[in-house]
Design a protein around this motif. Structure first.
Motif, mmCIF file in Angstrom:
data_model
loop_
_atom_site.group_PDB
_atom_site.id
_atom_site.type_symbol
_atom_site.label_atom_id
_atom_site.label_comp_id
_atom_site.label_asym_id
_atom_site.label_seq_id
_atom_site.Cartn_x
_atom_site.Cartn_y
_atom_site.Cartn_z
ATOM 1 N N ILE A 119 0.981 -1.261 -0.004
ATOM 2 C CA ILE A 119 0.144 0.096 -0.025
ATOM 3 C C ILE A 119 0.953 1.157 0.120
ATOM 4 O O ILE A 119 0.500 2.297 -0.547
ATOM 5 N N GLU A 120 2.050 1.118 0.965
ATOM 6 C CA GLU A 120 2.871 2.530 0.703
ATOM 7 C C GLU A 120 3.375 2.746 -0.442
ATOM 8 O O GLU A 120 3.527 3.800 -0.923
ATOM 9 N N ILE A 145 0.686 4.276 -2.835
ATOM 10 C CA ILE A 145 0.412 5.652 -2.437
ATOM 11 C C ILE A 145 1.430 6.325 -2.960
ATOM 12 O O ILE A 145 1.399 7.654 -3.777
ATOM 13 N N SER A 173 0.465 10.318 -3.591
ATOM 14 C CA SER A 173 -0.700 10.866 -2.908
ATOM 15 C C SER A 173 -0.358 10.838 -1.163
ATOM 16 O O SER A 173 0.489 10.549 -1.009
ATOM 17 N N ASP A 174 -1.628 10.970 -0.562
ATOM 18 C CA ASP A 174 -1.355 10.789 0.879
ATOM 19 C C ASP A 174 -2.266 10.154 1.323
ATOM 20 O O ASP A 174 -3.551 10.476 1.297
ATOM 21 N N GLY A 175 -2.084 8.912 2.021
ATOM 22 C CA GLY A 175 -3.204 8.144 2.525
ATOM 23 C C GLY A 175 -4.157 8.611 3.665
ATOM 24 O O GLY A 175 -5.184 8.252 3.726
ATOM 25 N N VAL A 176 -3.948 9.740 4.054
ATOM 26 C CA VAL A 176 -4.664 10.289 5.429
ATOM 27 C C VAL A 176 -5.302 11.702 4.766
ATOM 28 O O VAL A 176 -6.577 11.984 4.945
ATOM 29 N N GLY A 198 -5.257 12.847 1.295
ATOM 30 C CA GLY A 198 -5.391 12.622 0.096
ATOM 31 C C GLY A 198 -4.864 13.521 -0.770
ATOM 32 O O GLY A 198 -3.954 14.263 -0.342
ATOM 33 N N ILE A 204 -8.213 9.559 -2.866
ATOM 34 C CA ILE A 204 -8.747 8.567 -1.789
ATOM 35 C C ILE A 204 -10.096 8.725 -1.599
ATOM 36 O O ILE A 204 -10.660 9.555 -1.484
ATOM 37 N N VAL A 261 -6.957 0.444 0.660
ATOM 38 C CA VAL A 261 -6.052 0.635 1.540
ATOM 39 C C VAL A 261 -6.608 0.149 3.093
ATOM 40 O O VAL A 261 -5.923 -0.150 3.797
ATOM 41 N N LYS A 262 -7.988 0.480 3.160
ATOM 42 C CA LYS A 262 -8.509 -0.335 4.259
ATOM 43 C C LYS A 262 -9.694 -1.057 3.859
ATOM 44 O O LYS A 262 -10.621 -0.278 2.980
ATOM 45 N N ILE A 309 -7.350 3.953 -2.751
ATOM 46 C CA ILE A 309 -6.620 5.038 -3.610
ATOM 47 C C ILE A 309 -7.094 4.337 -5.214
ATOM 48 O O ILE A 309 -6.847 3.346 -5.373
#
Length: 280
Positions: A36-37, A40, A45-48, A50, A175, A191-192, A247
């Motif tokens: 996942i890392e 992203i 992008s930013d997983g938190v 966006g 996201i 991602v989740k 994502i």
């Protein structure tokens, strides 16, 4: 010297080692095979938080809207006429005219049965053109049906806030949040995922809902991979249960369903987003 290239090499003991497994393992990783890392990071992008609104607008301008391309609608009558515009049809029509002309100059020119051959060929031409026109018209209907499956509104995270946007404005790296009853708006790497189940009959033909998660399955040389990865949710598929955050890795004609639309449109296949390194 043989022109063939050997797939074997020798180890230190002189035993033959099959290189095919090495080639399979060293091939570029696809999106569903990456962490996942890494995904992203690849889409910057930013997983938190966006994407920022400015970056989303920039990508939208570069990639275009998240929509399936639809060719101009052609009437059934025009499709029928188009089917007649081919060399084979010209030859068959010429055969009809020639056969009728020969019979018209013969002794039995006044008998209907003399023109049976010409009539039979003409009927074959009309039936063939009709079937081809109806088939192409049905393909156009299928393309419109694919377009209608897309969800009009999606929930995404931009600038660190949860907002609702037009699905046509989604871009790679967004996201997106998915829930029961949603239609997946683009090709998404999960991602989740919380008890997520998606119906992929549109892509696979299988009516059963498919469980989705975030696990990365290691590549197994010689084992055929599934048509749809378990950590991916694909555009236009229905979310039957659960929730997820993912994502977006492909939009519009670059999605799996976009590839199908391109085939229906006879414009060649779209780029497979699951090719990993091939995605910009």
């Amino acid at each position: 010297m043989s022109a063939s290239v050997s797939m074997n090499k020798r180890d230190k003991r002189g035993s033959a080692v099959d290189l095919r497994e090495d080639i399979s393992v060293s091939a570029p990783l696809k999106i569903h095979e990456k962490t996942i890392e890494d995904v992203i990071a690849e889409f910057q992008s930013d997983g938190v938080k966006g994407l920022s609104s400015a970056e989303a607008a920039k990508r939208l301008e570069e990639d275009g809207p998240n929509q399936l391309e639809k060719p101009p609608r052609v009437s059934l009558l025009m499709l029928f006429v188009i089917q007649l515009n081919s060399v084979i049809m010209y030859l068959l029509i010429a055969a009809v005219v020639a056969s009728a002309a020969i019979k018209a100059t013969g002794d039995d020119k006044d008998k209907f049965i003399s023109y049976i051959d010409s009539i039979a060929i003409l009927i074959i031409v009309l039936i063939n053109a009709t079937i081809a026109a109806v088939t192409e018209n049905n393909a156009n209907d299928a393309l419109e049906a694919l377009s209608s499956l897309q969800s009009p509104i999606s929930t995404v995270i931009r600038d660190g806030e949860e907002v609702q946007v037009d699905s046509a404005d989604l871009v790679r790296g967004d996201i997106v949040k998915l829930g029961t009853g949603d239609v997946v708006p683009a090709d998404v790497r999960c991602v989740k995922a919380n008890d997520l189940r998606v119906n992929e009959m549109l892509l696979t033909g299988e009516p059963e809902d498919v469980a989705k998660g975030i696990k990365v399955k290691p590549r197994q040389p010689g084992v055929a991979e599934k048509l749809t990865a378990d950590n991916m949710a694909f555009s236009s598929c229905d979310v039957k249960a659960g929730t997820a955050i993912g994502i977006i890795v492909a939009t519009g004609m670059r999605t799996r369903v976009g590839t199908i639309a391109a085939l229906l449109n006879n414009s060649g296949g779209g780029e497979d987003p699951d090719a990993g390194a091939a995605v910009d």
